[in-house]
Design a protein around this motif. Structure first.
Motif, PDB file in Angstrom:
ATOM      1  N   ASN A 206       0.885  -1.147   0.173  1.00 38.88           N
ATOM      2  CA  ASN A 206      -0.085  -0.037   0.220  1.00 38.88           C
ATOM      3  C   ASN A 206       0.819   1.005   0.020  1.00 38.88           C
ATOM      4  OD1 ASN A 206      -2.478  -1.345  -0.007  1.00 38.88           O
ATOM      5  ND2 ASN A 206      -2.560  -1.627   2.355  1.00 38.88           N
ATOM      6  N   LEU A 207       1.763   1.202   0.653  1.00 41.05           N
ATOM      7  CA  LEU A 207       2.944   2.315   0.445  1.00 41.05           C
ATOM      8  C   LEU A 207       3.414   2.529  -0.677  1.00 41.05           C
ATOM      9  CD1 LEU A 207       4.706   1.904   3.877  1.00 41.05           C
ATOM     10  CD2 LEU A 207       3.169   3.810   3.636  1.00 41.05           C
ATOM     11  N   ASP A 212       5.488   7.599  -4.808  1.00 40.76           N
ATOM     12  CA  ASP A 212       6.279   7.164  -5.860  1.00 40.76           C
ATOM     13  C   ASP A 212       7.635   6.863  -5.656  1.00 40.76           C
ATOM     14  OD1 ASP A 212       3.978   7.715  -7.647  1.00 40.76           O
ATOM     15  OD2 ASP A 212       4.452   9.768  -8.077  1.00 40.76           O
ATOM     16  N   ASP A 213       8.075   7.421  -4.511  1.00 38.87           N
ATOM     17  CA  ASP A 213       9.579   7.193  -4.191  1.00 38.87           C
ATOM     18  C   ASP A 213       9.701   5.871  -3.164  1.00 38.87           C
ATOM     19  OD1 ASP A 213       7.942   8.267  -1.950  1.00 38.87           O
ATOM     20  OD2 ASP A 213       9.788   9.402  -1.293  1.00 38.87           O
TER      21      ASP A 213
END
Length: 222
Positions: A206-207, A212-213
């Motif tokens: 989920n993270l 994006d990073d």
């Protein structure tokens, strides 16, 4: 050690195979339900290693054959194939074999990924129920990012959580884990604690989905 990676043609299996072949002197054998697919993947991994000047040989075999002569058997298959895979190789496992489960049960809805806890309490416990009684089971490598693991250009800085009830088996997997450069093994207790380790994986996904990073996010405890 001789390490058989069942499902070694998949994402996490590829990463573990490449890292152990590249970073250690362990013998690595790729297992699959299809012997030819296993051999073809082993050839691909050898080609990747050769491009880096490493001539390490990797074997490929049907799952039962791969497991029969291994010291450690990693069932790197999805949770829904885990029991069938273990039952298919059970005759080749004994008290001297360590069975490792990196599988995590997950389900997805519109909100994201969620831990799907099986009736056994965890997927590692499910593996222990399916394995012959004398075979020690260790849950490990649940939270490693497969893409990062398989990219040998990436310098890792990750923790691998280990859960198991057999001290000698956990120690053997600890040695395997820390043979990979940049991976630290951390003991998280008995198999009763496996659900807590496994449930980190959907959180990490989920993270990655929302940041994006963090596309190849893992865990490192400080």
């Amino acid at each position: 050690m001789r390490v058989a990676i069942l499902g070694g043609t998949g994402d996490i299996g590829e990463g573990l195979a490449l890292r152990w072949a590249y970073h250690t002197s362990h013998d690595v054998v790729i297992g699959s339900r299809d012997a030819q697919r296993a051999r073809s993947k082993a050839d691909e991994y050898e080609t990747e290693l050769a491009s880096r000047g490493d001539e390490t040989a990797i074997e490929g075999a049907e799952n039962p054959e791969a497991a029969a002569e291994a010291d450690v058997v990693v069932a790197a298959v999805p949770a829904y194939h885990l029991v069938d895979t273990i039952e298919a190789v059970a005759k080749g496992l004994d008290a001297e074999t360590v069975l490792v489960s990196p599988a995590v049960g997950m389900q997805r809805d519109e909100s994201g990924m969620h831990y799907n806890r099986p009736g056994a309490g965890s997927v590692t416990a499910l593996a222990a129920e399916a394995a012959p009684d004398e075979v020690p089971v260790v849950g490990a490598f649940h939270n490693l990012a497969a893409d990062e693991l398989a990219n040998l250009d990436v310098e890792l800085s990750l923790d691998a959580l280990l859960v198991g009830d057999d001290e000698d088996a956990v120690e053997r997997v600890e040695v395997l884990a820390e043979g990979i450069d940049g991976v630290r093994a951390l003991r998280a207790g008995s198999i009763d604690n496996a659900a807590e380790a496994e449930s980190l994986t959907p959180l990490l996904i989920n993270l990655a989905m929302h940041n994006d990073d963090l596309q190849d996010v893992g865990v490192r405890f400080v």
